[in-house]
Write a protein that holds these residues in place. Structure first.
Motif, PDB file in Angstrom:
ATOM      1  N   PRO A   1     -14.578 -21.420  59.816  1.00  0.00           N
ATOM      2  CA  PRO A   1     -14.260 -21.341  58.397  1.00  0.00           C
ATOM      3  C   PRO A   1     -12.909 -22.009  58.167  1.00  0.00           C
ATOM      4  O   PRO A   1     -12.026 -21.920  59.007  1.00  0.00           O
ATOM      5  CB  PRO A   1     -14.199 -19.834  58.120  1.00  0.00           C
TER       6      PRO A   1
ATOM      7  N   VAL B   1     -17.577  -5.252  69.191  1.00  0.00           N
ATOM      8  CA  VAL B   1     -16.160  -5.606  69.198  1.00  0.00           C
ATOM      9  C   VAL B   1     -15.518  -4.860  68.045  1.00  0.00           C
ATOM     10  O   VAL B   1     -15.976  -4.930  66.910  1.00  0.00           O
ATOM     11  CB  VAL B   1     -15.969  -7.121  69.058  1.00  0.00           C
ATOM     12  N   GLN B   2     -14.479  -4.124  68.387  1.00  0.00           N
ATOM     13  CA  GLN B   2     -13.812  -3.273  67.405  1.00  0.00           C
ATOM     14  C   GLN B   2     -13.192  -4.119  66.307  1.00  0.00           C
ATOM     15  O   GLN B   2     -12.491  -5.081  66.585  1.00  0.00           O
ATOM     16  CB  GLN B   2     -12.718  -2.467  68.105  1.00  0.00           C
ATOM     17  N   GLN B   3     -13.461  -3.767  65.053  1.00  0.00           N
ATOM     18  CA  GLN B   3     -12.891  -4.535  63.951  1.00  0.00           C
ATOM     19  C   GLN B   3     -11.654  -3.864  63.396  1.00  0.00           C
ATOM     20  O   GLN B   3     -11.477  -2.698  63.543  1.00  0.00           O
ATOM     21  CB  GLN B   3     -13.925  -4.698  62.848  1.00  0.00           C
TER      22      GLN B   3
ATOM     23  N   SER C   1     -10.941 -18.065  53.560  1.00  0.00           N
ATOM     24  CA  SER C   1     -10.867 -17.519  54.906  1.00  0.00           C
ATOM     25  C   SER C   1      -9.831 -16.412  54.987  1.00  0.00           C
ATOM     26  O   SER C   1     -10.033 -15.387  55.593  1.00  0.00           O
ATOM     27  CB  SER C   1     -10.514 -18.646  55.887  1.00  0.00           C
TER      28      SER C   1
ATOM     29  N   GLY D   1     -10.241  -7.857  60.149  1.00  0.00           N
ATOM     30  CA  GLY D   1     -11.077  -7.554  61.304  1.00  0.00           C
ATOM     31  C   GLY D   1     -12.129  -8.601  61.562  1.00  0.00           C
ATOM     32  O   GLY D   1     -12.580  -8.734  62.683  1.00  0.00           O
TER      33      GLY D   1
ATOM     34  N   GLU E   1     -11.667 -11.662  61.704  1.00  0.00           N
ATOM     35  CA  GLU E   1     -11.060 -12.559  62.690  1.00  0.00           C
ATOM     36  C   GLU E   1     -10.709 -11.798  63.963  1.00  0.00           C
ATOM     37  O   GLU E   1     -10.289 -12.379  64.937  1.00  0.00           O
ATOM     38  CB  GLU E   1      -9.793 -13.206  62.103  1.00  0.00           C
ATOM     39  N   ILE E   2     -10.830 -10.525  63.905  1.00  0.00           N
ATOM     40  CA  ILE E   2     -10.638  -9.631  65.046  1.00  0.00           C
ATOM     41  C   ILE E   2      -9.329  -9.864  65.781  1.00  0.00           C
ATOM     42  O   ILE E   2      -9.281 -10.005  66.995  1.00  0.00           O
ATOM     43  CB  ILE E   2     -11.806  -9.699  66.040  1.00  0.00           C
TER      44      ILE E   2
ATOM     45  N   LEU F   1      -9.121 -12.563  68.299  1.00  0.00           N
ATOM     46  CA  LEU F   1     -10.356 -12.823  69.062  1.00  0.00           C
ATOM     47  C   LEU F   1     -11.344 -13.482  68.120  1.00  0.00           C
ATOM     48  O   LEU F   1     -11.759 -12.878  67.143  1.00  0.00           O
ATOM     49  CB  LEU F   1     -10.941 -11.515  69.580  1.00  0.00           C
ATOM     50  N   LEU F   2     -11.673 -14.685  68.404  1.00  0.00           N
ATOM     51  CA  LEU F   2     -12.546 -15.417  67.499  1.00  0.00           C
ATOM     52  C   LEU F   2     -13.936 -15.483  68.083  1.00  0.00           C
ATOM     53  O   LEU F   2     -14.126 -15.901  69.210  1.00  0.00           O
ATOM     54  CB  LEU F   2     -11.953 -16.794  67.274  1.00  0.00           C
TER      55      LEU F   2
ATOM     56  N   THR G   1     -19.727  -8.345  66.250  1.00  0.00           N
ATOM     57  CA  THR G   1     -18.760  -7.705  65.366  1.00  0.00           C
ATOM     58  C   THR G   1     -19.449  -6.791  64.350  1.00  0.00           C
ATOM     59  O   THR G   1     -18.804  -5.985  63.716  1.00  0.00           O
ATOM     60  CB  THR G   1     -17.935  -8.758  64.612  1.00  0.00           C
ATOM     61  N   GLY G   2     -20.724  -6.937  64.183  1.00  0.00           N
ATOM     62  CA  GLY G   2     -21.429  -6.112  63.210  1.00  0.00           C
ATOM     63  C   GLY G   2     -22.081  -4.918  63.874  1.00  0.00           C
ATOM     64  O   GLY G   2     -21.418  -3.976  64.304  1.00  0.00           O
TER      65      GLY G   2
ATOM     66  N   GLN H   1     -12.105  -3.402  72.579  1.00  0.00           N
ATOM     67  CA  GLN H   1     -10.863  -3.733  71.868  1.00  0.00           C
ATOM     68  C   GLN H   1     -10.386  -5.120  72.306  1.00  0.00           C
ATOM     69  O   GLN H   1     -10.270  -5.367  73.503  1.00  0.00           O
ATOM     70  CB  GLN H   1      -9.770  -2.716  72.211  1.00  0.00           C
TER      71      GLN H   1
END
Lengths: 296, 164
Positions: A110, A294-296, B21, B27, B29-30, B33-34, B97-98, B151
């Motif tokens: 993005p 993965v923790q958000q 963006s 979160g 973009e975490i 961590l991408l 991530t979801g 994490q």
């Protein structure tokens, strides 16, 4: 103002603008952070608007044999970006087509410029419409290899371009560099290569060979593969028959795979250690669903 | 100058998308961590969970904290063979991530297990790690799901997390 000074000022402006963009959009920069020495260097060159030098660097990086598919995708993306900034849309398009060949589901980060994204999406759509079939490699690693003779490895390679060739890279587990050999075509897309017998010497203990298969185009660029240099496939080479096991082989064979463990387990099941080990040895397999988020 | 013009055109068009963006929910973009960096998810099952500290294990590569082969419970892979850990790749960013990605881990029935999930980058760096304890894993397919929240690690530790 001299031409040289003007050029210097223009370049400085470009660098400021690019750095400003990256600073304003850390996500944009970080999303591209597939790391390798070459990729990081190219990233820096593009940030400095040194597109010609970036392309030269990309060319060198693409010719290397140890690129993973993700690295290839990133390099082709960088190549397309550099060409587009240089105004060569045809070459940029070509780069993106190669990108999709290497990583069919590749997507841009993005924040990518609409101009770049527009071309990217066009190429993606064109590739889908032409239904270009990506090169596929199907390979079943052998369960075990016998020492003292060559090891034949077969792969089924689909949609292989004419100029492409499949190559087998192999090494003794624990060593650093790979040797390689080409696959020879059989029939029906099947190909075969052999790890020579001298790479499978007879030894008192079992040992392992690592290998991967790579299909590359005429310029040596990876199109598809099974395994890669970082994550090779593994085949164990059996110990020579009639030789006593070498104590150094202990780490290569799990304790529960040895015949004498089973013998002891059967005979000394009353022991405290066996009481712990027996449930595992009886192989009462269980399925545990594990969900990773993965923790958000 | 042509190059500069092209670049200006390209960059000037970036504004709206970059703003969009930046407005993405926290979160996504975490924290560095991408998702498209994700190369694989590695899962390791450890014995003697009550003798281990999850928080300690997930700060760096698990293989630096345990003795592979001794502390690990064999996990049966899709190849029918037992491994010290399994690695799976090919996930979409959204899936991890979801809702998360679910693996059916085949292990010997037993008790006092700790399951560690490590998220690896394409170039074998440890991006995120998490673990959970399961008191008992019963024989068969009737075990309830175990959810592990990994994490992100910042900075990314300088170790190779792969367990073979």
């Amino acid at each position: 103002m001299s031409a040289h000074t003007k050029l210097g000022a223009s370049r400085a402006l470009v660098v400021i603008l690019v750095l400003g963009l990256l600073a304003a959009a850390p996500a944009f920069a970080a999303r591209r952070a597939v790391h390798s020495r070459e990729i990081d260097k190219v990233r820096q060159l593009i940030a400095e608007a040194e597109f010609d030098r970036a392309l030269a660097e990309i060319g060198r990086a693409l010719a290397q044999q140890h690129n993973t598919d993700l690295m290839l995708g990133t390099l082709y993306e960088q190549q397309g970006t550099a060409y587009l900034y240089l105004g060569n849309e045809d070459k940029a398009r070509e780069s993106f087509e190669r990108l999709f060949q290497a990583v069919p589901d590749f997507d841009l980060a993005p924040g990518t410029s609409p101009k770049l994204r527009s071309l990217f999406e066009q190429v993606k759509s064109d590739v889908a419409r032409r239904m270009l079939q990506p090169v596929t490699v199907a390979h079943q690693p052998p369960p075990r290899a016998e020492p003292g003779s060559g090891l034949d490895l077969e792969a089924q390679i689909g949609s292989m371009p004419e100029a492409a060739r499949a190559r087998l890279y192999y090494r003794r587990a624990g060593t650093e560099s790979y040797s390689s050999t080409f696959f020879a075509e059989l029939e029906g897309g099947r190909q075969r290569a052999q790890i020579p017998a001298f790479e499978l010497p007879e030894q008192a203990s079992e040992y392992a060979l690592e290998y991967y298969i790579e299909v590359a185009d005429g310029a040596g660029r990876r199109l598809a593969g099974a395994g890669n240099a970082l994550e090779p496939l593994l085949v164990k080479v059996a110990a020579a028959r009639g030789q006593a096991p070498d104590p150094s082989s202990v780490s290569e064979e799990r304790w529960y795979q040895r015949w004498w463990v089973w013998a002891i387990a059967g005979g000394v099941a009353a022991g405290a250690g066996a009481a712990i080990a027996v449930p595992m040895l009886l192989d009462q397999q269980a399925t545990l669903p594990v969900t990773v988020r993965v923790q958000q | 100058m042509k190059r500069l013009t092209l670049l200006l055109v390209a960059l000037s068009a970036c504004g709206p998308e970059l703003s969009a963006s930046a407005r993405l929910p926290a979160g996504v973009e975490i924290r560095g961590l991408l998702p498209e960096q994700i190369g694989a998810v590695q899962i390791t099952v450890l014995s003697n969970a009550n003798a281990r500290f999850c928080g300690d294990l997930v700060k760096t590569c698990l293989n630096q904290k345990i003795t592979v082969g001794e502390d690990t419970v064999p996990v049966r892979g899709a190849d029918g063979k037992d491994h010290n850990a399994i690695r799976e790749s090919g996930f979409t960013p959204e899936s991890l991530t979801g809702q998360g990605v679910t693996f059916d881990i085949s292990v010997p029935a037993g008790t006092n297990y700790m399951v560690v999930a490590e998220i690896l980058s394409g170039d074998a760096k440890l991006l995120a790690s998490g673990c959970e304890v399961r008191d008992e894993v019963a024989e068969g397919n009737g075990n309830s799901p175990l959810v592990i929240r990994a994490q992100p690690l910042d900075p990314v530790p300088a170790c190779d997390p792969r367990i073979d």
